[in-house]
Design a protein around this motif. Sequence first.
Motif, mmCIF file in Angstrom:
data_model
loop_
_atom_site.group_PDB
_atom_site.id
_atom_site.type_symbol
_atom_site.label_atom_id
_atom_site.label_comp_id
_atom_site.label_asym_id
_atom_site.label_seq_id
_atom_site.Cartn_x
_atom_site.Cartn_y
_atom_site.Cartn_z
ATOM 1 N N TYR A 39 9.126 27.365 -23.880
ATOM 2 C CA TYR A 39 9.729 26.630 -25.000
ATOM 3 C C TYR A 39 9.726 25.132 -24.743
ATOM 4 C CZ TYR A 39 11.276 31.297 -26.122
ATOM 5 O OH TYR A 39 11.280 32.632 -26.392
ATOM 6 N N ASP A 81 6.688 28.688 -27.734
ATOM 7 C CA ASP A 81 5.746 27.610 -28.034
ATOM 8 C C ASP A 81 4.581 27.615 -27.055
ATOM 9 O OD1 ASP A 81 7.633 26.499 -29.933
ATOM 10 O OD2 ASP A 81 8.737 25.738 -28.205
ATOM 11 N N SER A 138 12.083 22.893 -29.798
ATOM 12 C CA SER A 138 12.454 24.201 -30.348
ATOM 13 C C SER A 138 13.897 24.550 -30.007
ATOM 14 C CB SER A 138 11.513 25.281 -29.811
ATOM 15 O OG SER A 138 10.202 25.086 -30.297
#
Length: 809
Positions: free
Chosen positions: A413, A220, A417
């Motif tokens: 992340y 991400d 997620s």
Amino acid sequence: MAEQHAGAAPGPVPATGMQEALWWVHQRARDRSVYHLTWRLAVDEPLDEAGLAVAWQAMVDRHEALRTSVVRQADAVTLVVAPRIVVGLHRVEVDDPGPADPGTLLRLVAEEVHAGPMEPEAAPLARITLVRVGDRHEVLLTVHHVVLDGWAVQLLVGELSEAYAATREGRAVSFPADPVPFSTYAREQAAARADGRWDKSLAYWRDALAGAASAVLEPDLPGEVASGAPGAILRYGFSAEAGAGIAALAKATFATPFAVILGAAQIVLARAGAGPDVAVGVVTANRMTARDQALLGYTANLCVARATVDGADTVAGVVGAARDGMWQMLTHQAVPYPVVFGALPEATRSALGDPAPLLLSYLGPIGTDLRLGPVPATLLPSPNRAARADLAMSVWEADGGYLAEIEYHTGRYRESSVLALLHDLDEVLADGGAEPQRTVGSFDVATRARAGRAAPATVDRDRATGPLPESADWQHVVAAWTDVLGGPPADADVDFFAAGGNSLSALRLVDALTADGRPAVDVVRWLGEPTPRRLVDLLGNGSQPVAAESTLVELRAGPGPHLHLVHGAGGSPQDYQDLLAELPEHWRVTASRDSAELPTVAALARRYRADLDAAGLVPDLLGGWSFGGQVAYQMAADQVGRRSALVVLDSAPPVGYELPADEVRDRFDTFTENIHRALDLEPDAPRPRVTGGPEPAGFDERLALGALAASLAAVQQPVPTALLAHRWRSYERHVRASAEYVHDGPVDTPALVIGADLLDAQLAQWTARVGAARSQRIGTDHFGVLHSAAVTQVAAAVIDFARVAAARG
């Protein structure tokens, strides 16, 4: 030399392949606590500290691993076992958490204890810390993974419980048999590597992993891949439906729960975009015999589980394949993963990644039914704040169900997620267990994944080499870097490991730099900052020294009287913000910030005076609070020509005094009070008390700083431990400088002496050391001079004194 035991061959003890690899990772980790293991045990009553200390010493005496250092000697990483190490317990206590939530404070303390330094070269690599916040108690057992794995920690807690029970009952601590020394296992590993016993398994792994690429969750965030990067722990309880699904699939396929979970993870990753060829890291206990299962040490290994998952496959079929793959993997698990990794082609190593991006492990019932003697203990979430890989998930059985902890890289992340992955896994386990013949292609997942990490950006050779300084050392580094990584460094500060390097290629790089007879590069020093620029520095031809930065800080510009202030002990110009707000806006106010490592009042005064002179400034008023008043006095004494008038704010006169070493704890309490006042905290803010440690009076500096950082964070005033450490060391240096400072005077300049905690005799000592002296008492304590309502009185006195001094001048 290592301690010799029955059954152990003489001579040095070679580290195992996994220990050697972990030693390398430790040296280059962003956060060196990444391979600390902390079992955070909540207990519902205080433990007998003396009895637990006896039990802990018995454990260290009994087990080699607890007395082992891991050191690099010449080109080998070696285990050194001390014959005996005397250990004790550490303790953090907060009698009243005040406005802080006790649970939050306990967690923050655990995180700080976990992060405390633990270098492989310095045994013992294990410690116990007792923590009490109000009436809540925790026991923190922290070990370095280089000497103990999770299985061994479970064994250790069990034996510690038995030993503690014995001390509680007044019995001597004893066990039926002596343990097998870990050095025996380590030597067996070295022999197996040397005599070819691993050759068949190596051939298996080369074949099994040919062309493999690790499954990777799509990140991400743009954080770099790096061991020891910022991390977080997320604990997750699988649903009852998922637990039932694990049981149903295990029964239908004759598989272990771990094989079921592995198969479900492979399904999620395949559906998420990793493709039909799914490879993930699996951490195995690597304890195939009864002897190894009882061994206290580090035997765990990393294997890569590879599977083909097609959309037409059934859940039961994938789990059955995972079962069979697990048996094959366990047959060949004895070969340390670094040995396997080194035997693979370069292209495969790059596709798999070092370390593996996704790690799975299964802990069985580990951490359940824990006790310390008669006292039940509950294993709480891990306090790690660093990440070994992108994601590392451990699953274990608890209360009839399954729990998981995921440690994840927060620079790559988001928690959402990670939760999406867990929810997808939960759904596949639940629905697949209810319908084992359901096809893989029928599942929709929120997780997004791919096979293999994104390739490093292509480097433009001309652009890369252009900015580097033209020197022989720079060109030497570029040539070696290019030879090892296949291209030149992108810039002088690129991270070697982010550019595709690993521990094997790091050694090749260092060897290449010394191949033509140049002095050897200290690879450990380089690993802390693995850049081309650092290599040049270590080769002895780095950048020219940078001129020292001025200590002069301007707090306010103005045409009026000029007041120059000197920081207190361990303080900074920011400590004068309340006073600044009370002074006239047209005053010019400057300050001196600390010049690191200057050890005496005279040296600091010369430096601060020189920076004022360099700026062409002669302040009308020169002063400071506490230690700052002494430095200001010496600065005035050193002045040539017109002297500044002095403002001395509750500073001890320069008569010298003794500084007992065993008062370090009291000095830390004073430092804590300084920090609390500087942050304007309420009087009931938590104040931790720390005992235990190797320093004078049993004071553990790092633990005390960590506990202080935790208490500040718990009341929403976070200050990094590293910053507190810098302030504390400055404070100690200033306190020592103050204790040694003697000046008989007189210094012929007017002076205002503000007294709060000063005695009348001390005011008289100041009067004898200045010109015209004006003394004024303020109704506050030493810390209140710069804070609360008293600062208004202080400012008024300074303003009035400035008027009188100007009239006289």
